[in-house]
Design an enzyme around this catalytic site. Sequence first.
Site, short mmCIF file in Angstrom:
data_model
loop_
_atom_site.label_atom_id
_atom_site.label_comp_id
_atom_site.label_asym_id
_atom_site.label_seq_id
_atom_site.Cartn_x
_atom_site.Cartn_y
_atom_site.Cartn_z
N ARG A 238 59.22 38.38 51.64
CA ARG A 238 59.67 39.37 52.62
C ARG A 238 58.63 39.61 53.72
NH1 ARG A 238 57.90 44.41 51.68
NH2 ARG A 238 59.67 45.55 52.53
N GLU B 182 50.58 32.08 24.18
CA GLU B 182 49.32 32.81 24.41
C GLU B 182 48.63 32.38 25.70
OE1 GLU B 182 48.10 35.42 22.45
OE2 GLU B 182 50.16 35.22 21.71
N PRO C 223 48.29 38.36 32.24
CA PRO C 223 47.87 39.77 32.18
C PRO C 223 46.36 39.92 32.36
CG PRO C 223 48.67 39.00 30.04
CD PRO C 223 48.93 37.91 31.01
N ASP D 283 56.22 50.26 54.85
CA ASP D 283 56.16 50.13 53.39
C ASP D 283 55.03 50.97 52.82
OD1 ASP D 283 58.08 48.19 53.49
OD2 ASP D 283 56.71 46.52 53.14
N1 ADE Z 1 52.33 37.21 31.80
C1 ADE Z 1 52.44 38.09 30.79
N2 ADE Z 1 52.18 39.33 31.20
C2 ADE Z 1 51.88 39.25 32.52
C3 ADE Z 1 51.51 40.21 33.51
N3 ADE Z 1 51.37 41.50 33.24
N4 ADE Z 1 51.28 39.76 34.75
C4 ADE Z 1 51.39 38.45 35.04
N5 ADE Z 1 51.73 37.52 34.16
C5 ADE Z 1 51.98 37.91 32.90
#
Ligand code: ADE
Length: 274
Positions: free
Chosen positions: A161, A119, A92, A176
């Site tokens: 794709r 984590e 994230p 797209d």
């Molecule tokens: N792992 C946990 N959350 C994630 C996200 N939003 N994007 C990529 N990998 C992740």
Amino acid sequence: MRIDIVTIFPEYLEPLNVSLVGKARARGQLDVRLHGLREHTTDVHRTVDDSPYGGGPGMVMKPEPWSAALDGVVASARPEDGPAPTLVVPTPSGRPFTQELAHELAERPWLAFAPARYEGIDRRVIEDAADRMPVVEVSIGDYVLAGGEVAVLVIVEAVARLLPGVLGNAESHQDDSFAPGRMADLLEGPVYTKPAEWRARPVPEVLLSGNHAKIARWRRDQAFARTLAMRPDLVARWERAAMDKHDLRALAALGVEWDEPSGRFRQSADGVEE
Ligand code: ADE
């Protein structure tokens, strides 16, 4: 394209056997190899995580199994793969995954994925890998998943794709949402199929007209309206050079005008704002 995925849950990636990606694999366009991270542990409990230095909640993935697994992937390079893969680390805290990044990754002959649980992975694994191969840390959105495997599925599908021959001509990705070119930063509008009338709802008449220019115009107007409604933040990314005089007229009707001083399109004050 070759894709190696190291994970503690190889079974999480079963969907890669299905549909578009599954067919691309069966045709030999995509060579996907799954590697169980626990195969690279040396203790009887097959431990992949430990408590974080500095304290805090959760566990951190230990470096040794990851380095052993990634070394194994690199060591398996064939001449056609190139010397090392591009390592994609879903997190994230990574760079946002976009259609542009999907195109960038689709150019590479070899990708490896390192989806984390807990984590995250000990930082030194990423730094060590970056000494030997391109590394890109990627987020698929501003939310937190329980692990990176679903992000791998998302990225692999978006990249696969785009590979030559994976989509039939009939399903070309030229139109797209977010495709480079005339549809850049525009969301696709609604689509319809038979029957021409369903539950007293007729298909928009223009689509039955056979007038291709008119249909293209209608689709573009729908895309403008849809983008304004769903993603007004994209308006500032539209380029003046991508718009013809019909577009400008359609945009004006939606309350969007070119603003010369800022060099951007913007919604005028009396525009249709939510
Ligand atoms: N792992 C946990 N959350 C994630 C996200 N939003 N994007 C990529 N990998 C992740």
